[in-house]
Write a protein that holds these residues in place. Structure first.
Motif, PDB file in Angstrom:
ATOM      1  N   CYS A  18      34.935   7.471 -15.851  1.00  0.00           N
ATOM      2  CA  CYS A  18      33.837   7.995 -16.657  1.00  0.00           C
ATOM      3  C   CYS A  18      34.422   8.477 -17.982  1.00  0.00           C
ATOM      4  CB  CYS A  18      33.153   9.151 -15.930  1.00  0.00           C
ATOM      5  SG  CYS A  18      32.039  10.104 -16.985  1.00  0.00           S
ATOM      6  N   PRO A  19      34.020   7.868 -19.104  1.00  0.00           N
ATOM      7  CA  PRO A  19      34.578   8.267 -20.402  1.00  0.00           C
ATOM      8  C   PRO A  19      34.321   9.740 -20.732  1.00  0.00           C
ATOM      9  CG  PRO A  19      33.114   6.362 -20.640  1.00  0.00           C
ATOM     10  CD  PRO A  19      33.074   6.743 -19.209  1.00  0.00           C
ATOM     11  N   MET A  20      33.219  10.276 -20.236  1.00  0.00           N
ATOM     12  CA  MET A  20      32.982  11.698 -20.505  1.00  0.00           C
ATOM     13  C   MET A  20      34.053  12.552 -19.798  1.00  0.00           C
ATOM     14  SD  MET A  20      30.080  14.249 -19.200  1.00  0.00           S
ATOM     15  CE  MET A  20      28.606  13.513 -19.814  1.00  0.00           C
TER      16      MET A  20
ATOM     17  N   CYS B  67      25.677   1.860 -18.258  1.00  0.00           N
ATOM     18  CA  CYS B  67      26.999   2.442 -18.003  1.00  0.00           C
ATOM     19  C   CYS B  67      27.907   1.324 -17.508  1.00  0.00           C
ATOM     20  CB  CYS B  67      26.917   3.573 -16.985  1.00  0.00           C
ATOM     21  SG  CYS B  67      28.551   4.226 -16.634  1.00  0.00           S
TER      22      CYS B  67
ATOM     23  N   MET C 110      29.796   2.202 -14.238  1.00  0.00           N
ATOM     24  CA  MET C 110      29.021   2.082 -12.998  1.00  0.00           C
ATOM     25  C   MET C 110      28.819   0.605 -12.647  1.00  0.00           C
ATOM     26  SD  MET C 110      27.877   4.906 -11.554  1.00  0.00           S
ATOM     27  CE  MET C 110      27.747   6.655 -11.901  1.00  0.00           C
TER      28      MET C 110
ATOM     29  N   CYS D  19      28.370  11.809 -22.969  1.00  0.00           N
ATOM     30  CA  CYS D  19      28.261  10.539 -22.258  1.00  0.00           C
ATOM     31  C   CYS D  19      27.904   9.462 -23.288  1.00  0.00           C
ATOM     32  CB  CYS D  19      27.165  10.637 -21.199  1.00  0.00           C
ATOM     33  SG  CYS D  19      26.618   9.017 -20.636  1.00  0.00           S
ATOM     34  N   PRO D  20      28.746   8.435 -23.448  1.00  0.00           N
ATOM     35  CA  PRO D  20      28.458   7.417 -24.465  1.00  0.00           C
ATOM     36  C   PRO D  20      27.183   6.634 -24.185  1.00  0.00           C
ATOM     37  CG  PRO D  20      30.342   6.772 -23.110  1.00  0.00           C
ATOM     38  CD  PRO D  20      29.987   8.165 -22.703  1.00  0.00           C
ATOM     39  N   VAL D  21      26.715   6.673 -22.953  1.00  0.00           N
ATOM     40  CA  VAL D  21      25.475   5.955 -22.606  1.00  0.00           C
ATOM     41  C   VAL D  21      24.267   6.772 -23.084  1.00  0.00           C
ATOM     42  CG1 VAL D  21      24.103   5.038 -20.688  1.00  0.00           C
ATOM     43  CG2 VAL D  21      26.609   4.952 -20.590  1.00  0.00           C
ATOM     44  N   HIS D  22      24.191   8.028 -22.679  1.00  0.00           N
ATOM     45  CA  HIS D  22      23.028   8.860 -23.024  1.00  0.00           C
ATOM     46  C   HIS D  22      23.030   9.293 -24.485  1.00  0.00           C
ATOM     47  CE1 HIS D  22      22.921   9.002 -18.640  1.00  0.00           C
ATOM     48  NE2 HIS D  22      21.627   9.207 -18.798  1.00  0.00           N
TER      49      HIS D  22
ATOM     50  N   VAL E 163      31.580   6.298  -9.540  1.00  0.00           N
ATOM     51  CA  VAL E 163      32.787   6.351 -10.383  1.00  0.00           C
ATOM     52  C   VAL E 163      33.782   7.358  -9.811  1.00  0.00           C
ATOM     53  CG1 VAL E 163      31.741   5.465 -12.512  1.00  0.00           C
ATOM     54  CG2 VAL E 163      31.627   7.900 -12.013  1.00  0.00           C
TER      55      VAL E 163
ATOM     56  N   ASN F 191      31.043  15.891 -13.717  1.00  0.00           N
ATOM     57  CA  ASN F 191      31.687  14.700 -14.288  1.00  0.00           C
ATOM     58  C   ASN F 191      33.016  15.101 -14.934  1.00  0.00           C
ATOM     59  OD1 ASN F 191      28.910  14.241 -13.939  1.00  0.00           O
ATOM     60  ND2 ASN F 191      28.877  12.615 -15.450  1.00  0.00           N
TER      61      ASN F 191
ATOM     62  N   GLU G 110      21.659  14.701 -20.266  1.00  0.00           N
ATOM     63  CA  GLU G 110      22.844  14.307 -21.047  1.00  0.00           C
ATOM     64  C   GLU G 110      22.454  13.738 -22.412  1.00  0.00           C
ATOM     65  OE1 GLU G 110      25.208  11.545 -18.768  1.00  0.00           O
ATOM     66  OE2 GLU G 110      25.416  12.925 -17.106  1.00  0.00           O
TER      67      GLU G 110
ATOM     68  N   TYR H 297      22.905   4.627 -10.622  1.00  0.00           N
ATOM     69  CA  TYR H 297      23.237   3.731 -11.733  1.00  0.00           C
ATOM     70  C   TYR H 297      23.948   2.450 -11.268  1.00  0.00           C
ATOM     71  CZ  TYR H 297      22.375   7.747 -14.880  1.00  0.00           C
ATOM     72  OH  TYR H 297      21.820   8.800 -15.561  1.00  0.00           O
TER      73      TYR H 297
HETATM   74 FE1  SF4 Z   1      30.033   8.831 -17.247  1.00  0.00          FE
HETATM   75 FE2  SF4 Z   1      27.801   8.494 -18.678  1.00  0.00          FE
HETATM   76 FE3  SF4 Z   1      28.589   6.582 -17.016  1.00  0.00          FE
HETATM   77 FE4  SF4 Z   1      27.647   8.889 -16.049  1.00  0.00          FE
HETATM   78  S1  SF4 Z   1      26.510   7.391 -17.233  1.00  0.00           S
HETATM   79  S2  SF4 Z   1      29.452   7.787 -15.336  1.00  0.00           S
HETATM   80  S3  SF4 Z   1      28.408  10.329 -17.582  1.00  0.00           S
HETATM   81  S4  SF4 Z   1      29.686   7.312 -18.816  1.00  0.00           S
END
Ligand code: SF4
Ligand code: 13P
Length: 381
Positions: A103-105, A315, A318, A225-228, A77, A137, A253, A41
């Motif tokens: 990583c917010p998760m 992300c 990332m 994961c806020p992205v997925h 990360v 994670n 995710e 990523y």
């Molecule tokens: Fe965290 Fe999602 Fe970013 Fe992976 S893609 S580092 S799980 S926020």
């Protein structure tokens, strides 16, 4: 809000080509003393300098295989750099070019909250053997928590094997922090939906009854994961109408309806392998982070590849690491100065390493068994 870069001012405003040349020169000077690991990523300008690229499983295994390198520079990360430190027993200098890349998760599962939920589970359903499984994670202290309590860790490539091990050896699985991964994998393993229970760690009784906890095979933390999480099933339906031959390839995710309506599901490494091996002219709708999908689109112009949905799923954590960060990190190392070191406490290393080694053992055991039976070892679905 103004973006404040976390590298010294003197790195600002340098033309990109000059930064690239300086990165190359610092790498050359450090030679085999440094290894740069890059997650899929990462942005292209940084990714191009990685000695090894991969998903979380591959990178954590590679981090353990560099006896000559004093320094591991992790373009990824924070939890990834911690994992690299753990597998090396804290004996190498592991750095994160932008120390603020988190990583917010992982942030959704705080040590004190997980331990409180665990104590509550022991107090109300302590008669059952519960296996704590954390997605990689997460913070190192939670990897240690799993090690201490007979559990283990999974990544997106080995989650099915790990969860299978949990169900074979325990009555129940307590899975955190990613509810989507936990749910998607448990369903694939064959756990009925009404035995998968989402709990709310913020509530003292977790927002569920003791009876529900007794019945559940899987207890899921409410993180994601806020992205997925942004991928939507409606976009799959629309794409299938437009191109009935399109194949939908997703990361685990993603939310349940997206996973249920996909054709294939797997880690970032699996996604790359699938697209690489696909015939020219084939069409793919991919649900994962935009930097990776963008690279696939550029590299395989003979295939029709699209990112699922209209919103750009990027992300931002990332994306934090820039060539300037990498340049500063490497030039400092070349001068003998370690900046942005990530190091895990000795007590935490001990138990988190036990959990990681358990994970490696489960993954490798299963890979051997799958090779013998001729089954694919990387696809989840
Ligand atoms: Fe965290 Fe999602 Fe970013 Fe992976 S893609 S580092 S799980 S926020
Ligand atoms: P993998 O690269 O292991 O598939 O994981 C994706 C991810 O979210 C990393 O943070």
């Amino acid at each position: 809000m103004q973006f404040v870069p976390s590298y010294p001012d003197k790195y600002q405003g340098i033309p990109e080509q000059e930064i690239f040349e300086r990165i190359k020169a610092a790498k050359q000077k450090l030679a085999s003393k440094v290894v740069i690991l890059g997650h899929h990523y990462q942005r292209d300008e940084v990714f191009q300098f990685a000695d090894i690229t991969g998903d979380s499983l591959k990178l954590s295994m590679e981090a353990a295989k560099r006896p000559n390198a004093d320094y591991i520079v992790f373009c990824g990360v924070h939890f990834m750099a911690e994992t690299a430190d753990i597998v090396n027993d804290g004996k190498k200098f592991v750095t994160l070019p932008d120390a603020t890349a988190g990583c917010p998760m992982a942030d959704s599962a705080k040590d004190k909250d997980v331990r409180r939920v665990w104590s509550y589970l022991q107090s109300v359903i302590g008669e059952f053997k519960i296996c704590p499984i954390t997605y990689i994670n997460c913070y190192a202290s939670l990897k240690a928590f799993c090690g201490e309590n007979g559990g283990t860790i999974c990544t997106s490539s080995n989650a099915l094997k790990v969860v299978e091990w949990g169900f074979k050896n325990f009555d129940k699985v307590f899975f955190f922090p990613d509810q989507h991964l936990g749910r998607n994998i448990s369903k694939l393993y064959g756990i009925p939906k009404d035995e998968i229970l989402l709990v709310n760690y913020r509530k003292p009784d977790l927002g569920v009854t003791v009876e529900q906890l007794r019945k559940a095979k899987v207890i899921l933390w409410n993180g994601m994961c806020p992205v997925h999480d942004r991928f939507m099933v409606e976009d799959i339906f629309a794409a299938r109408i437009e191109d009935p031959l399109i194949q939908v390839l997703v990361h685990p995710e993603v939310p349940e309806p997206v996973a249920d309506n996909s054709d294939l599901m797997g880690s970032t490494e699996f996604i790359i392998k699938t697209v690489t091996e696909a015939p020219a002219g084939s069409s793919w709708l991919v649900a994962t982070e935009v930097h990776l999908v963008g690279r696939l689109i550029k590299k395989f112009s003979d295939k029709k590849i699209k990112l699922l949905g209209k919103p750009i799923c990027m992300c931002s954590q990332m994306d934090r690491t820039t060539p300037e960060h990498l340049c500063w990190n490497l030039e400092s190392l070349a001068e003998g100065k370690v900046v942005n070191r990530v190091s895990v406490e000795t007590g935490i290393i001990k138990w988190s390493k036990i959990a990681l080694e358990r994970m490696f053992e489960i993954t490798l055991l299963n890979d051997e068994a799958n090779k013998l039976s001729g089954k694919s070892t990387s696809a989840i679905k």
